[in-house]
Scaffold this motif. Structure first.
Motif, PDB file in Angstrom:
ATOM      1  N   ASP A 146      10.194   2.572  -0.805  1.00  0.00           N
ATOM      2  CA  ASP A 146      10.520   4.028  -1.082  1.00  0.00           C
ATOM      3  C   ASP A 146      10.045   5.134  -0.349  1.00  0.00           C
ATOM      4  N   ASP A 147       9.167   4.681   0.813  1.00  0.00           N
ATOM      5  CA  ASP A 147       8.574   5.354   1.764  1.00  0.00           C
ATOM      6  C   ASP A 147       7.433   6.225   0.926  1.00  0.00           C
ATOM      7  N   THR A 148       6.762   5.427   0.243  1.00  0.00           N
ATOM      8  CA  THR A 148       5.317   5.855  -0.299  1.00  0.00           C
ATOM      9  C   THR A 148       4.457   5.034   0.199  1.00  0.00           C
ATOM     10  N   VAL A 149       3.151   5.271   0.341  1.00  0.00           N
ATOM     11  CA  VAL A 149       2.073   4.444   0.747  1.00  0.00           C
ATOM     12  C   VAL A 149       1.089   4.233  -0.171  1.00  0.00           C
ATOM     13  N   GLU A 150       0.309   3.302  -0.562  1.00  0.00           N
ATOM     14  CA  GLU A 150      -0.334   2.604  -1.687  1.00  0.00           C
ATOM     15  C   GLU A 150      -1.639   1.890  -1.040  1.00  0.00           C
ATOM     16  N   LEU A 151      -2.760   2.107  -1.790  1.00  0.00           N
ATOM     17  CA  LEU A 151      -3.982   1.539  -1.453  1.00  0.00           C
ATOM     18  C   LEU A 151      -3.812  -0.147  -1.745  1.00  0.00           C
ATOM     19  N   VAL A 152      -3.982  -0.928  -0.883  1.00  0.00           N
ATOM     20  CA  VAL A 152      -3.954  -2.195  -0.987  1.00  0.00           C
ATOM     21  C   VAL A 152      -5.256  -3.398  -0.700  1.00  0.00           C
ATOM     22  N   GLY A 153      -6.071  -2.449  -0.108  1.00  0.00           N
ATOM     23  CA  GLY A 153      -7.297  -3.149   0.076  1.00  0.00           C
ATOM     24  C   GLY A 153      -8.529  -2.182   0.610  1.00  0.00           C
ATOM     25  N   ALA A 154      -9.865  -2.734   0.507  1.00  0.00           N
ATOM     26  CA  ALA A 154     -10.900  -1.783   1.176  1.00  0.00           C
ATOM     27  C   ALA A 154     -11.859  -2.639   1.675  1.00  0.00           C
ATOM     28  N   SER A 155     -12.709  -2.073   2.625  1.00  0.00           N
ATOM     29  CA  SER A 155     -13.733  -2.920   3.168  1.00  0.00           C
ATOM     30  C   SER A 155     -14.952  -1.867   2.868  1.00  0.00           C
ATOM     31  N   ILE A 156     -16.064  -2.407   2.699  1.00  0.00           N
ATOM     32  CA  ILE A 156     -17.318  -1.912   2.282  1.00  0.00           C
ATOM     33  C   ILE A 156     -18.438  -2.490   3.255  1.00  0.00           C
TER      34      ILE A 156
END
Length: 403
Positions: free
Chosen positions: A185-195
């Motif tokens: 639906d042309d949204t973007v969502e957070l799927v991961g992170a690096s620390i």
């Protein structure tokens, strides 16, 4: 603004053919906090290479912007901490599937609290008494913030040399990077992170006007770093947006403050979404090596000799040459990139062009093509020209700056 004259021997490079147009950009909706409206963002479909992440526009700076510069004393460590973390992240978050964004959830205030030294027993009693007496503005929240410190207890106003030796500051910075995906639906969502957790190799402190250096071995650094990483993970999981996404954590060993080459990542681990405990760690075999140096001669003798021979060939024709400084980036003891800096004193643009032509010929003749090579020609701390030869390329690219 200075004009850049691009010279590729006899070939003219037309840069405009590589410039992305607005037609290559897609509008998406980036989800904000529930209290805010959704924000229209742009994701460019133009990717510089398969190894680079595309980014979300408008570009949002990190929520902890400025902390890195204030906590790390070496400019080269600042750069490598960020670029190295992004490089390691590619093994967990595919650049062809995910977009990159600077960390949005670890704030400056949060990190400054974490990077502080934990109160000593005496300090803790004093702080608790201040809260109980309620005679000043120090509150329960302030006390809890002080208890967030990750470095060992140390009262710098009263500390002795022995106190500093027994309780060195281990962690100097924590860097967050976010990775997002585009939905149907042309949204973007957070799927991961690096620390990335930056840890000291040398702790410098001052007592009675004298400066001391306390070396921290890699084994000691790893032991403390892994303990700190577990605590950081538990805290990160308490942040709603990061509570259920995969997280990669990597430990970075800083170099000395005056080192011309940066430190490197030494360990990494992946944690599945929702998990709050770290399992196995994986060794990261990367290093940055200075040429010429004792370490370079001992570990990578052939490269050291190549850099020195390259300098000798230059010296034959250019009497104002003062030396070549080489920096090699190695992964699993294989050279990935070699950067050579040549400082000279030039007296005219013709001399710059002539020197660059001669240097390009030496590069073509002397260096192999299984690693990236960059040659930076400078004068008075200003870039005059540079040569780039990518791994596997048949020819290099030369840029001469017009002053």
């Amino acid at each position: 603004m200075k004009k850049i004259v691009i010279w590729l021997l006899t070939t003219i490079l037309i840069l405009t053919s590589c410039t992305p147009s607005i037609n290559n950009e897609d509008e998406v909706v980036q989800n904000e906090d529930e209290t805010q409206q959704q924000q229209n963002s742009i994701v460019s479909s133009h990717q510089l290479s398969d190894e680079n992440y595309r980014t979300i526009l408008p570009y949002r700076p990190s929520a902890s912007r400025g902390v890195t510069t204030n906590q790390l004393g070496n400019r080269v460590d600042i750069d490598e901490l960020e670029t190295g973390l992004r490089r390691l992240s590619k093994e967990y978050f595919d650049p062809e599937q995910y977009f990159f964004e600077e960390g949005q959830y670890l704030t400056s205030d949060m990190l400054y609290n974490w990077l502080d030294t934990y109160p000593t027993d005496e300090q803790l009693k004093t702080l608790e008494q201040r809260v109980e007496d309620d005679t000043d503005s120090f509150s329960e929240a302030d006390l809890n913030a002080r208890k967030q410190a990750l470095n060992p207890p140390l009262d710098e106003d009263e500390a002795t040399k022995e106190d500093y030796e027994n309780n060195p500051k281990y962690v100097s910075h924590i860097l967050e990077q976010n990775f997002l995906k585009r939905n149907e639906d042309d949204t973007v969502e957070l799927v991961g992170a690096s620390i990335g957790i930056a840890l000291k190799s040398t702790f410098t402190y001052e007592v009675d006007g004298n400066t001391y250096h306390r070396d921290i071995s890699q084994s000691e650094m790893l032991e403390k770093g892994k303990e700190i990483a577990q605590t950081v993970l538990e805290r990160v999981r308490n942040i709603e947006e990061l509570s259920d996404v995969p997280i990669m954590i990597a430990l970075y060993r800083e170099e000395d403050q005056n080192s011309p080459v940066p430190g490197n990542y030494v360990a990494k681990t992946g944690v599945e979404g929702g998990q709050a405990s770290i399992g196995e760690w994986e060794t990261v075999d990367e290093e940055n090596v200075l040429f010429p140096s004792d370490e370079g001669e001992e570990k990578y003798y052939d490269t050291q000799q190549l850099v020195q021979n390259f300098g000798s060939r230059i010296e034959e024709y250019f009497p104002n040459y003062v030396g070549v400084i080489g920096k090699g980036f190695y992964k699993d003891e294989e050279l990935q990139k070699l950067t050579l800096e040549i400082p000279l004193e030039f007296y005219g643009k013709g001399e710059v062009i002539g020197f660059t032509q001669y240097t390009y010929g030496l590069v073509e003749e002397m260096f192999q093509d299984y690693y990236d090579l960059e040659v930076r020609i400078t004068s008075n701390e200003k870039m005059e020209s540079f040569i780039y030869w990518g791994a596997g390329d048949n020819e290099g690219t030369v840029h001469i700056y017009d002053s």
